[in-house]
Scaffold this active site. Structure first.
Site, PDB file in Angstrom:
ATOM      1  CE  LYS A   1      54.439  54.853 -68.187  1.00  0.00           C
ATOM      2  NZ  LYS A   1      53.547  55.930 -68.507  1.00  0.00           N
TER       3      LYS A   1
ATOM      4  NE  ARG B   1      56.593  55.020 -73.436  1.00  0.00           N
ATOM      5  CZ  ARG B   1      57.205  55.474 -72.329  1.00  0.00           C
ATOM      6  NH1 ARG B   1      57.875  55.053 -71.445  1.00  0.00           N
ATOM      7  NH2 ARG B   1      56.876  56.944 -72.287  1.00  0.00           N
TER       8      ARG B   1
ATOM      9  NE  ARG C   1      54.692  64.772 -65.321  1.00  0.00           N
ATOM     10  CZ  ARG C   1      54.792  63.464 -65.918  1.00  0.00           C
ATOM     11  NH1 ARG C   1      54.709  62.411 -65.280  1.00  0.00           N
ATOM     12  NH2 ARG C   1      55.305  63.373 -67.115  1.00  0.00           N
TER      13      ARG C   1
ATOM     14  NE  ARG D   1      58.831  64.334 -68.275  1.00  0.00           N
ATOM     15  CZ  ARG D   1      58.289  63.092 -68.186  1.00  0.00           C
ATOM     16  NH1 ARG D   1      58.296  62.402 -66.890  1.00  0.00           N
ATOM     17  NH2 ARG D   1      58.042  62.598 -69.319  1.00  0.00           N
TER      18      ARG D   1
ATOM     19  NE  ARG E   1      55.048  62.318 -72.921  1.00  0.00           N
ATOM     20  CZ  ARG E   1      55.263  62.738 -71.737  1.00  0.00           C
ATOM     21  NH1 ARG E   1      54.828  64.223 -71.430  1.00  0.00           N
ATOM     22  NH2 ARG E   1      55.268  62.013 -70.733  1.00  0.00           N
TER      23      ARG E   1
HETATM   24  P1  AMP Z   1      58.437  58.551 -69.468  1.00  0.00           P
HETATM   25  O1  AMP Z   1      58.879  59.422 -68.310  1.00  0.00           O
HETATM   26  O2  AMP Z   1      58.081  57.188 -69.356  1.00  0.00           O
HETATM   27  O3  AMP Z   1      56.979  59.198 -70.194  1.00  0.00           O
HETATM   28  O4  AMP Z   1      59.381  58.757 -70.842  1.00  0.00           O
HETATM   29  C1  AMP Z   1      59.388  60.114 -71.482  1.00  0.00           C
HETATM   30  C2  AMP Z   1      60.048  59.834 -72.626  1.00  0.00           C
HETATM   31  O5  AMP Z   1      61.333  58.964 -72.807  1.00  0.00           O
HETATM   32  C3  AMP Z   1      59.175  59.141 -73.703  1.00  0.00           C
HETATM   33  O6  AMP Z   1      58.071  59.965 -74.223  1.00  0.00           O
HETATM   34  C4  AMP Z   1      60.175  58.587 -74.862  1.00  0.00           C
HETATM   35  O7  AMP Z   1      60.435  59.626 -75.613  1.00  0.00           O
HETATM   36  C5  AMP Z   1      61.297  58.259 -74.023  1.00  0.00           C
HETATM   37  N1  AMP Z   1      61.280  56.859 -73.697  1.00  0.00           N
HETATM   38  C6  AMP Z   1      60.981  56.235 -72.398  1.00  0.00           C
HETATM   39  N2  AMP Z   1      61.020  55.018 -72.320  1.00  0.00           N
HETATM   40  C7  AMP Z   1      61.303  54.410 -73.686  1.00  0.00           C
HETATM   41  C8  AMP Z   1      61.020  53.296 -74.381  1.00  0.00           C
HETATM   42  N3  AMP Z   1      61.194  52.009 -73.889  1.00  0.00           N
HETATM   43  N4  AMP Z   1      61.229  53.397 -75.763  1.00  0.00           N
HETATM   44  C9  AMP Z   1      61.506  54.436 -76.505  1.00  0.00           C
HETATM   45  N5  AMP Z   1      61.428  55.503 -75.899  1.00  0.00           N
HETATM   46  C10 AMP Z   1      61.151  55.575 -74.353  1.00  0.00           C
END
Ligand code: AMP
Length: 211
Positions: A13, A87, A122, A155, A166
């Site tokens: 994404k 989400r 990653r 990360r 996740r």
């Molecule tokens: P990502 O980089 O998009 O994989 O997001 C990393 C982490 O940020 C996720 O595993 C969640 O813990 C948090 N996160 C990101 N976007 C959201 C969202 N819209 N709602 C809740 N938690 C979020």
């Protein structure tokens, strides 16, 4: 045109949103990047977010909705690509009730085994968000960002325990979100994420042009 990109963690994404937003001069909003910046700056939101992220859980909806809508409102006349929101169904509903008009939702999909391989290899340059992969896209020098010479990191949430959490969360959330958009006037398309970055990007652009 405003686009939402959905998909499991590690489906690409962030990579695709960055490429498409540069190609089409759109604003890229990544909620994950915003949260990681907030953690790095140790802001109030960062302090709330850190533990949720490290456990692979979602940050509470009220925090996320405010964070996203504030950001959108700062740029209210530019086309936007949102990566990482909604989400869950509640976030999708709140966004639909706001003044922000979603034109197209693209869901990237991929097998869990591919996701686990992608995420566990990653490596990230935190300041820019540039990502590498130890096997599929290694940096020129191991552990070092190609452009700045700064260190790459893994990360904290890219370890197998948190990745599994996740993915579990994603699978439980995606169906209601998909049903919500498919029962709305918003165009909803699915895109196989397991090709090369360039081939997925090309399919992505074709979907935008067809819309
Ligand atoms: P990502 O980089 O998009 O994989 O997001 C990393 C982490 O940020 C996720 O595993 C969640 O813990 C948090 N996160 C990101 N976007 C959201 C969202 N819209 N709602 C809740 N938690 C979020």
């Amino acid at each position: 045109m405003n686009i939402i990109i959905l998909g499991p963690p590690g489906a690409g994404k962030g990579t695709q949103s960055k490429l498409i937003s540069q190609q089409l001069s759109m604003l890229h909003i990544s909620t994950g990047d915003m949260l990681r910046q907030a953690i790095a700056q140790q802001s109030a939101i960062g302090q709330i977010a850190e533990q949720y992220i490290n456990e692979g859980n979602l940050i509470p909806d009220d925090v996320m909705v405010k964070l996203l809508l504030d950001k959108i409102n700062q740029h209210n006349n530019q086309s936007v690509i949102i990566d990482g929101f909604p989400r869950n169904l509640h976030q999708a509903e709140v966004l639909a009730e706001s003044e922000f008009v979603v034109d197209l939702v693209i869901e990237l999909y991929s097998e869990d085994e591919d996701i686990i391989e992608r995420l566990s290899g990653r490596r990230v340059h935190l300041a820019s968000g540039r990502t590498y992969h130890s096997k599929f896209k290694p940096p020129l020098v191991d552990g070092i960002d190609d452009l700045t010479g700064e260190a790459l990191v893994q990360r904290d949430d890219d370890n197998i325990r948190v990745i599994s959490q996740r993915l579990k969360l994603y699978h439980s959330m995606i169906r209601p979100i998909r049903d919500f958009y498919q029962n709305s006037p918003v165009t909803y398309k699915r895109l196989q994420a397991s090709g090369s970055v360039a081939s997925v990007q090309q399919c992505f652009v074709e979907m935008l042009q067809a819309n």
